[in-house]
Scaffold this active site. Structure first.
Site, PDB file in Angstrom:
ATOM      1  N   PHE A   1       0.861  -1.185   0.000  1.00  0.00           N
ATOM      2  CA  PHE A   1       0.000   0.000   0.000  1.00  0.00           C
ATOM      3  C   PHE A   1       0.903   1.242   0.000  1.00  0.00           C
ATOM      4  CE2 PHE A   1      -2.938   3.057   1.930  1.00  0.00           C
ATOM      5  CZ  PHE A   1      -4.113   2.777   1.250  1.00  0.00           C
TER       6      PHE A   1
ATOM      7  N   ASP B   1       2.528  -5.908   7.812  1.00  0.00           N
ATOM      8  CA  ASP B   1       1.340  -5.064   7.891  1.00  0.00           C
ATOM      9  C   ASP B   1       0.125  -5.979   7.731  1.00  0.00           C
ATOM     10  OD1 ASP B   1      -0.827  -3.383   7.405  1.00  0.00           O
ATOM     11  OD2 ASP B   1       0.464  -1.827   6.538  1.00  0.00           O
TER      12      ASP B   1
ATOM     13  N   TYR C   1     -10.192  -0.470  11.378  1.00  0.00           N
ATOM     14  CA  TYR C   1     -11.462  -0.010  10.773  1.00  0.00           C
ATOM     15  C   TYR C   1     -11.870  -0.863   9.584  1.00  0.00           C
ATOM     16  CZ  TYR C   1      -7.831   2.472   8.152  1.00  0.00           C
ATOM     17  OH  TYR C   1      -6.691   2.771   7.452  1.00  0.00           O
ATOM     18  N   LYS C   2     -11.021  -1.829   9.210  1.00  0.00           N
ATOM     19  CA  LYS C   2     -11.375  -2.705   8.085  1.00  0.00           C
ATOM     20  C   LYS C   2     -12.149  -3.914   8.629  1.00  0.00           C
ATOM     21  CE  LYS C   2      -7.761  -0.726   5.241  1.00  0.00           C
ATOM     22  NZ  LYS C   2      -6.343  -0.684   4.901  1.00  0.00           N
TER      23      LYS C   2
ATOM     24  N   ARG D   1     -13.198  -4.252  -6.526  1.00  0.00           N
ATOM     25  CA  ARG D   1     -12.791  -5.020  -5.355  1.00  0.00           C
ATOM     26  C   ARG D   1     -13.997  -5.348  -4.483  1.00  0.00           C
ATOM     27  NH1 ARG D   1      -8.483  -2.591  -1.063  1.00  0.00           N
ATOM     28  NH2 ARG D   1     -10.211  -1.169  -0.713  1.00  0.00           N
TER      29      ARG D   1
HETATM   30  C1  LIG Z   1      -5.672   0.623   4.779  1.00  0.00           C
HETATM   31  C2  LIG Z   1      -4.186   0.581   4.774  1.00  0.00           C
HETATM   32  C3  LIG Z   1      -3.416   1.635   5.297  1.00  0.00           C
HETATM   33  C4  LIG Z   1      -4.065   2.902   5.794  1.00  0.00           C
HETATM   34  O1  LIG Z   1      -3.228   3.614   6.648  1.00  0.00           O
HETATM   35  P1  LIG Z   1      -3.848   4.737   7.601  1.00  0.00           P
HETATM   36  O2  LIG Z   1      -2.698   5.368   8.241  1.00  0.00           O
HETATM   37  O3  LIG Z   1      -4.769   4.044   8.556  1.00  0.00           O
HETATM   38  O4  LIG Z   1      -4.620   5.676   6.739  1.00  0.00           O
HETATM   39  C5  LIG Z   1      -2.048   1.477   5.335  1.00  0.00           C
HETATM   40  N1  LIG Z   1      -1.441   0.358   4.874  1.00  0.00           N
HETATM   41  C6  LIG Z   1      -2.152  -0.657   4.337  1.00  0.00           C
HETATM   42  C7  LIG Z   1      -1.440  -1.876   3.842  1.00  0.00           C
HETATM   43  C8  LIG Z   1      -3.539  -0.570   4.258  1.00  0.00           C
HETATM   44  O5  LIG Z   1      -4.233  -1.559   3.711  1.00  0.00           O
END
Ligand SMILES: *Cc1c(COP(=O)(O)O)cnc(C)c1O
Length: 396
Positions: free
Chosen positions: A112, A183, A208-209, A355
């Site tokens: 990400f 992660d 939050y996911k 998705r």
């Molecule tokens: C959703 C997601 C994030 C989001 O990061 P925030 O700091 O919470 O906005 C970061 N890394 C990955 C791999 C994600 O899927």
């Protein structure tokens, strides 16, 4: 154990099929009342004494211990707070500190972007001799060598849902004496994770996911128990200090995982998350995974039969997939807008990925069949061509 699906645990609008729990989980039924009570009885009544009397100060550690079993971590090895981006920075800084002779961080092109941006920012601060090496996911293992200080990966690819064998990569990194940071953004609450058994030094993730903590819910960081008392916090905030209320001018890291705290916790968000996590006591991760695979296989079969225009972007082997299914379609953005407009909520990731999060807590066969049928209508009748579905919003 909970019987799935258990849609009554959530407040999902009628006529909505929610296939986006991989991005933002729905509202658990108890949260509205719990948050209302916290506002009224704690903030409203107790005012500042809530830090002691409502135990707001201990809440991040308490919530972390509720989350720990979901990711195979022992009590006292996880801390809540901040956002995932911040936790990535924190974990990576601590990892680099553990390998002062090494200068390279290895990650992959499926990561990400914020993870890569945070790493890049940190490495630039540290100096020119540091390097962020980003390789294709298929080349990660062969790229691990004695230059690598840390291997930093997201276990489940946010676009395709492709899943890393965490044990295999961690073992390969450890064989080269590199530190690992996983992660778990798309793993926590989605698939079984055994952090302690895996022996990774660090893991981070958001809530939050798949954990349904609500928009802006706090992130988490895991530190392997044998390292907790020696990791150096780069984000040396006052609440990670050994004695925050001594107001000393010098920083001394707090005891155990407390040192991974930074500043004042978001008490309202933490309260919503604490309530959301209650349901996990009754959830068997093995059973959840089994249902997720059954539903994903059904969805893939249905969509491939009904919509030959779409191409599966996720691995076909369910053992190599997380809990989402993605399809490529040239007009994916417009098609997703049309789908949302017809009550099926998924999302879109550039350039062409539609998705769908498969969350067995509130999705069953009926929802999967119905979603596939609505998608077929949108694709075969080209409903997505309507002008209103072409306009790009800020969040896709
Ligand atoms: C959703 C997601 C994030 C989001 O990061 P925030 O700091 O919470 O906005 C970061 N890394 C990955 C791999 C994600 O899927």
């Amino acid at each position: 154990m909970l019987k799935l699906p258990a849609a009554e645990l959530f407040e999902i609008p009628d006529e909505t099929i929610y296939l986006d729990g991989n991005s933002l989980g729905p509202l658990p039924s108890g949260v509205t009342a719990k948050l209302g009570a916290m506002l009224r009885d704690e903030w409203g009544e107790m005012l500042i004494t809530g830090w002691n009397n409502a135990h707001w100060m201990e809440q991040p550690a308490r919530v972390a211990d509720m989350l720990a079993p979901i990711i195979g971590a022992p009590a006292g090895s996880v801390m809540m707070g901040d956002t995932l981006s911040i936790k990535v920075y924190q974990a990576l800084a601590a990892a680099l500190n553990m390998r002062p002779q090494r200068r390279v961080v290895l990650s992959d092109t499926g990561n990400f972007p914020t993870d890569l941006y945070m790493a890049d920012g940190l490495l630039k601060m540290l100096g020119e001799e540091y390097e962020l090496r980003v390789v294709d996911p298929s080349q990660v293992i062969e790229s691990i060598n004695s230059e690598i200080a840390a291997v930093m990966l997201t276990q489940v690819d946010y676009r395709t849902g492709k899943l890393y064998d965490m044990q295999q990569v961690t073992d390969a990194a450890h064989a080269a004496d590199a530190v690992t940071i996983w992660d778990l953004a798309h793993s926590a609450g989605a698939i079984p994770v055994e952090l302690e058994a895996c022996k990774t030094e660090f893991a981070v993730g958001c809530t939050y996911k798949y954990l349904n903590g609500g928009p802006g819910a706090p992130a988490f960081i895991y530190v392997r128990p044998d390292l907790i008392d020696s990791v150096q916090p780069a984000l040396a905030g006052w609440l990670g200090h050994e004695a925050p209320f001594a107001f000393d001018l010098d920083y001394r890291p707090g005891t155990g995982i407390e040192r991974m705290r930074v500043g004042t916790p978001p008490v309202m968000q933490m309260t919503a998350l604490e309530e959301s996590l209650q349901m996990w006591k009754n959830i068997d991760m093995g059973q959840l995974r089994e249902r997720s695979i059954e539903l994903s296989e059904l969805f893939i079969r249905e969509v491939e039969n009904r919509c030959p225009q779409l191409q599966l972007a996720s691995p076909r082997d369910p053992q190599e997939r997380g809990s989402q299914v993605s399809f490529r379609f040239e007009h994916g953005y417009a098609a997703m807008q049309a789908l949302i407009d017809h009550g099926v909520i998924g999302d879109f990731r550039a350039p062409d990925i539609m998705r769908f999060g498969i969350t067995p807590l509130y999705i069953g066969e009926r929802e999967i069949q119905r979603a596939a049928s609505i998608l077929q209508d949108i694709i075969s009748n080209e409903i997505w061509r309507a002008e209103k579905y072409q306009v790009r919003s800020r969040v896709t």
